[in-house]
Design an enzyme around this catalytic site. Structure first.
Site, PDB file in Angstrom:
ATOM      1  N   GLY A   3       0.791  -1.237   0.000  1.00 21.32           N
ATOM      2  CA  GLY A   3       0.000   0.000   0.000  1.00 21.32           C
ATOM      3  C   GLY A   3       0.820   1.281   0.000  1.00 21.32           C
ATOM      4  O   GLY A   3       0.253   2.369  -0.153  1.00 21.32           O
ATOM      5  N   ILE A  51      11.037  -6.587  -2.192  1.00 19.21           N
ATOM      6  CA  ILE A  51      12.223  -6.589  -1.336  1.00 19.21           C
ATOM      7  C   ILE A  51      13.372  -7.371  -1.988  1.00 19.21           C
ATOM      8  O   ILE A  51      13.268  -8.575  -2.229  1.00 19.21           O
ATOM      9  CB  ILE A  51      11.896  -7.162   0.077  1.00 19.21           C
ATOM     10  N   GLN A  60      23.585   7.852   0.547  1.00 18.40           N
ATOM     11  CA  GLN A  60      24.547   6.901  -0.037  1.00 18.40           C
ATOM     12  C   GLN A  60      23.858   5.952  -1.019  1.00 18.40           C
ATOM     13  O   GLN A  60      24.413   5.622  -2.069  1.00 18.40           O
ATOM     14  CB  GLN A  60      25.260   6.112   1.065  1.00 18.40           C
ATOM     15  N   GLU A  61      22.642   5.507  -0.673  1.00 17.32           N
ATOM     16  CA  GLU A  61      21.918   4.589  -1.562  1.00 17.32           C
ATOM     17  C   GLU A  61      21.721   5.232  -2.942  1.00 17.32           C
ATOM     18  O   GLU A  61      21.933   4.605  -3.979  1.00 17.32           O
ATOM     19  CB  GLU A  61      20.563   4.221  -0.939  1.00 17.32           C
ATOM     20  N   LEU A  86      19.425   2.216 -32.665  1.00 13.39           N
ATOM     21  CA  LEU A  86      20.550   2.103 -33.613  1.00 13.39           C
ATOM     22  C   LEU A  86      20.880   0.640 -33.927  1.00 13.39           C
ATOM     23  O   LEU A  86      21.590   0.354 -34.881  1.00 13.39           O
ATOM     24  CB  LEU A  86      21.786   2.835 -33.068  1.00 13.39           C
ATOM     25  N   GLY A 119      16.182  -3.999 -35.638  1.00 15.52           N
ATOM     26  CA  GLY A 119      15.421  -5.129 -35.075  1.00 15.52           C
ATOM     27  C   GLY A 119      16.241  -5.973 -34.119  1.00 15.52           C
ATOM     28  O   GLY A 119      15.700  -6.574 -33.183  1.00 15.52           O
ATOM     29  N   GLY A 173      13.866   5.652  -4.103  1.00 17.52           N
ATOM     30  CA  GLY A 173      13.166   6.945  -4.175  1.00 17.52           C
ATOM     31  C   GLY A 173      12.966   7.284  -5.639  1.00 17.52           C
ATOM     32  O   GLY A 173      13.936   7.352  -6.396  1.00 17.52           O
ATOM     33  N   ASN A 191      12.223   9.243  -9.176  1.00 16.29           N
ATOM     34  CA  ASN A 191      12.814  10.503  -9.640  1.00 16.29           C
ATOM     35  C   ASN A 191      11.921  11.701  -9.329  1.00 16.29           C
ATOM     36  O   ASN A 191      12.407  12.821  -9.166  1.00 16.29           O
ATOM     37  CB  ASN A 191      13.129  10.400 -11.135  1.00 16.29           C
TER      38      ASN A 191
HETATM   39  C1  LIG Z   1      13.410  -4.114  -8.642  1.00 17.92           C
HETATM   40  C2  LIG Z   1      12.994  -3.404  -7.405  1.00 17.92           C
HETATM   41  C3  LIG Z   1      13.726  -3.585  -6.238  1.00 17.92           C
HETATM   42  C4  LIG Z   1      13.329  -2.949  -5.063  1.00 17.92           C
HETATM   43  N1  LIG Z   1      14.000  -3.212  -3.893  1.00 17.92           N
HETATM   44  C5  LIG Z   1      13.512  -2.723  -2.740  1.00 17.92           C
HETATM   45  C6  LIG Z   1      14.073  -3.123  -1.488  1.00 17.92           C
HETATM   46  O1  LIG Z   1      15.050  -3.869  -1.418  1.00 17.92           O
HETATM   47  N2  LIG Z   1      13.510  -2.651  -0.347  1.00 17.92           N
HETATM   48  C7  LIG Z   1      12.427  -1.818  -0.361  1.00 17.92           C
HETATM   49  O2  LIG Z   1      11.966  -1.447   0.700  1.00 17.92           O
HETATM   50  N3  LIG Z   1      11.867  -1.412  -1.525  1.00 17.92           N
HETATM   51  C8  LIG Z   1      12.375  -1.861  -2.703  1.00 17.92           C
HETATM   52  N4  LIG Z   1      11.797  -1.481  -3.889  1.00 17.92           N
HETATM   53  C9  LIG Z   1      10.629  -0.601  -3.868  1.00 17.92           C
HETATM   54  C10 LIG Z   1      10.894   0.805  -4.390  1.00 17.92           C
HETATM   55  O3  LIG Z   1      11.726   1.515  -3.530  1.00 17.92           O
HETATM   56  C11 LIG Z   1       9.522   1.460  -4.609  1.00 17.92           C
HETATM   57  O4  LIG Z   1       8.920   0.813  -5.707  1.00 17.92           O
HETATM   58  C12 LIG Z   1       9.615   2.949  -4.836  1.00 17.92           C
HETATM   59  O5  LIG Z   1      10.015   3.612  -3.664  1.00 17.92           O
HETATM   60  C13 LIG Z   1       8.283   3.549  -5.319  1.00 17.92           C
HETATM   61  O6  LIG Z   1       7.227   3.173  -4.495  1.00 17.92           O
HETATM   62  P1  LIG Z   1       5.879   2.557  -5.154  1.00 17.92           P
HETATM   63  O7  LIG Z   1       6.298   1.456  -6.058  1.00 17.92           O
HETATM   64  O8  LIG Z   1       4.943   2.241  -4.066  1.00 17.92           O
HETATM   65  O9  LIG Z   1       5.313   3.728  -6.066  1.00 17.92           O
HETATM   66  P2  LIG Z   1       4.326   4.899  -5.585  1.00 17.92           P
HETATM   67  O10 LIG Z   1       4.845   5.527  -4.356  1.00 17.92           O
HETATM   68  O11 LIG Z   1       2.932   4.357  -5.570  1.00 17.92           O
HETATM   69  O12 LIG Z   1       4.479   5.907  -6.787  1.00 17.92           O
HETATM   70  C14 LIG Z   1       3.732   5.823  -8.018  1.00 17.92           C
HETATM   71  C15 LIG Z   1       4.036   7.074  -8.837  1.00 17.92           C
HETATM   72  O13 LIG Z   1       3.579   8.228  -8.106  1.00 17.92           O
HETATM   73  C16 LIG Z   1       4.638   9.142  -8.004  1.00 17.92           C
HETATM   74  N5  LIG Z   1       4.581   9.910  -6.752  1.00 17.92           N
HETATM   75  C17 LIG Z   1       4.419   9.414  -5.490  1.00 17.92           C
HETATM   76  N6  LIG Z   1       4.476  10.398  -4.594  1.00 17.92           N
HETATM   77  C18 LIG Z   1       4.690  11.553  -5.280  1.00 17.92           C
HETATM   78  C19 LIG Z   1       4.858  12.925  -4.934  1.00 17.92           C
HETATM   79  N7  LIG Z   1       4.864  13.304  -3.644  1.00 17.92           N
HETATM   80  N8  LIG Z   1       5.050  13.830  -5.921  1.00 17.92           N
HETATM   81  C20 LIG Z   1       5.066  13.446  -7.226  1.00 17.92           C
HETATM   82  N9  LIG Z   1       4.923  12.163  -7.617  1.00 17.92           N
HETATM   83  C21 LIG Z   1       4.742  11.223  -6.665  1.00 17.92           C
HETATM   84  C22 LIG Z   1       5.907   8.301  -8.038  1.00 17.92           C
HETATM   85  O14 LIG Z   1       7.035   9.087  -8.363  1.00 17.92           O
HETATM   86  C23 LIG Z   1       5.533   7.286  -9.080  1.00 17.92           C
HETATM   87  O15 LIG Z   1       5.751   7.811 -10.360  1.00 17.92           O
HETATM   88  C24 LIG Z   1      12.199  -2.086  -5.080  1.00 17.92           C
HETATM   89  C25 LIG Z   1      11.485  -1.886  -6.264  1.00 17.92           C
HETATM   90  C26 LIG Z   1      11.860  -2.533  -7.412  1.00 17.92           C
HETATM   91  C27 LIG Z   1      11.027  -2.342  -8.636  1.00 17.92           C
END
Ligand SMILES: Cc1cc2nc3c(=O)[nH]c(=O)nc-3n(C[C@H](O)[C@H](O)[C@H](O)COP(=O)(O)OP(=O)(O)OC[C@H]3O[C@@H](n4cnc5c(N)ncnc54)[C@H](O)[C@@H]3O)c2cc1C
Length: 382
Positions: free
Chosen positions: A129, A157, A243-244, A339, A342, A366, A368
């Site tokens: 969520g 995770i 750092q991350e 570039l 296919g 986090g 972008n």
């Molecule tokens: C391959 C992979 C590995 C990962 N590994 C880990 C891990 O080891 N541990 C862990 O805890 N998490 C992990 N994550 C989770 C990752 O950190 C989250 O997916 C990320 O923080 C975004 O959260 P969300 O997916 O819930 O997107 P949401 O928060 O639901 O965001 C959806 C969209 O809304 C936008 N948005 C949200 N809030 C705002 C705002 N205030 N202003 C403007 N736009 C906004 C976002 O930028 C995004 O475009 C991983 C994800 C992936 C895909």
């Protein structure tokens, strides 16, 4: 261009790691990508060779180097596309929490094993969520006597299936106002009853990375597993995310460089209309522009690495680098794929996986958009 941040010792270390990676890691990348995970034996070998915890304290078995040693490992891993084995997640993203906030007892108990590769680390922040809105996590860790009882679900995770020890972000005070003051970090060993590994998730890119769901079902851990102080979890996360995000930028620029180099090779050997694709001005201009941007990005990232080693507070600049380098990576891999024609769409060409792997870079650590929120705030814009 010669990069000026590395000493001779750093370069020797790079050579050592490169030799290790060529022998122990690169030959396994394809298999890991097919299986969706790396293997624990290779982690142990990396630990035995001194490549886990390159900047961890010597007293616990670390190499006691600076962050540039970690950076070298990240760069070499990105160059060989070894995304499956997340050394950076283990050594540079999760381990620093233990080093900075761990009690002496926690450090003695866990650090030697993490540095040897026997204990693989993960961090569980994200929930089904909530992701970006970290203060809104619903996982609860309720103190009862000498224990915390943890309940909740996590998703996405990294190291979810093979990890041995997780830092779990949970609410120890669900009623705290503001909510982030109720967040704490708790160490949970994967063997703990009530710690449940869920699905290993099927992903667009980073196919070799183990990304999974986790659940906590009346998971009881000793109160001594609290990392730092109760209610300080959010603050610790904010401190360590610099750092991350820098790690992402470091790897991102190298991934750009690798995709670019491979594309330069491809366009020189592929012919159309009686000449190499490389001879078309469009190809030359595109690649010249991208090469320029890679150098610009590298110069910025190198400056930030030096500032980070010096202990400067560069949250705003690192956020800038994270969004800029990862957007470049997405654009660059898309242009380079184009570039290839296919063939760029065929999985046997690395540019296809480069393109898919780039997609997540602007999302994790986090998004972008969140990077821009941080930058704007620090510019005084709300
Ligand atoms: C391959 C992979 C590995 C990962 N590994 C880990 C891990 O080891 N541990 C862990 O805890 N998490 C992990 N994550 C989770 C990752 O950190 C989250 O997916 C990320 O923080 C975004 O959260 P969300 O997916 O819930 O997107 P949401 O928060 O639901 O965001 C959806 C969209 O809304 C936008 N948005 C949200 N809030 C705002 C705002 N205030 N202003 C403007 N736009 C906004 C976002 O930028 C995004 O475009 C991983 C994800 C992936 C895909």
């Amino acid at each position: 261009m010669r990069r000026r941040l590395f000493t001779e010792e750093h370069e020797q270390f790079r050579e050592q790691f490169r030799r290790f990676a060529q022998k122990e890691i690169e030959p396994k990348v394809a298999e890991w990508n097919a299986r969706g995970t790396s293997d624990k034996e290779t982690w142990r070998r990396a630990g035995a060779a001194g490549f886990l915890g390159a900047s961890a304290p010597v007293e616990y078995g670390g190499a006691g180097g600076d962050f540039l040693y970690d950076g070298i490992i990240m760069e070499e891993m990105a160059w060989i596309r070894a995304h499956a084995m997340m050394i950076s997640l283990h050594s540079d993203i999760v381990m620093p929490y233990l080093i900075t906030y761990g009690s002496d007892e926690q450090k003695r108990k866990y650090l030697p094993g993490t540095i040897s590769g026997d204990i693989l680390l993960g961090i569980a922040m994200t929930e089904p969520g909530t992701g970006s809105d970290l203060a809104n996590v619903q996982t609860r860790a309720i103190r009862t006597g000498d224990h915390y009882v943890i309940n909740g679900s996590k998703t996405f995770i990294s190291n979810g299936q093979i990890g041995d020890l997780f830092i779990v972000v949970a609410k120890t005070d669900p009623d705290a106002n503001p909510p982030h003051k109720g967040i704490s970090l708790i160490l949970v060993e994967a063997e703990t009853p009530g710690f449940v590994r869920g699905r290993k998730l099927d992903k667009l890119g980073l196919r070799g990375q183990d990304t999974s769901e986790l659940a906590f079902e009346d998971c009881v851990v000793p109160a001594a597993n609290l990392l730092g102080k109760e209610g300080q979890g959010f603050k610790m996360l904010m401190e360590k995310l610099q750092q991350e995000r820098l790690c992402i930028a470091v790897a991102s620029i190298v991934s750009c460089r690798r995709a670019l180099q491979d594309t330069v090779g491809y366009v020189q050997q592929r012919h159309a209309f009686g000449q190499p694709i490389a001879a078309f001005q469009n190809t030359q201009f595109k690649l010249a522009e991208l090469a320029t941007e890679v150098e610009l990005g590298q110069a910025f990232v190198d400056t930030l690495m030096v500032a980070h080693v010096a202990g400067e507070e560069i949250v705003k600049e690192v956020s800038m680098a994270k969004w800029w380098t990862t957007e470049l990576q997405k654009r660059l891999t898309s242009e380079c794929l184009q570039l290839h024609g296919g063939y760029g769409f065929m999985m046997e060409y690395p540019i296809a996986t480069d393109y898919a792997d780039a997609a997540v870079q602007s999302i994790y650590a986090g998004t972008n958009e969140i990077m821009k929120v941080i930058i704007a705030r620090r510019m005084g814009l709300g």
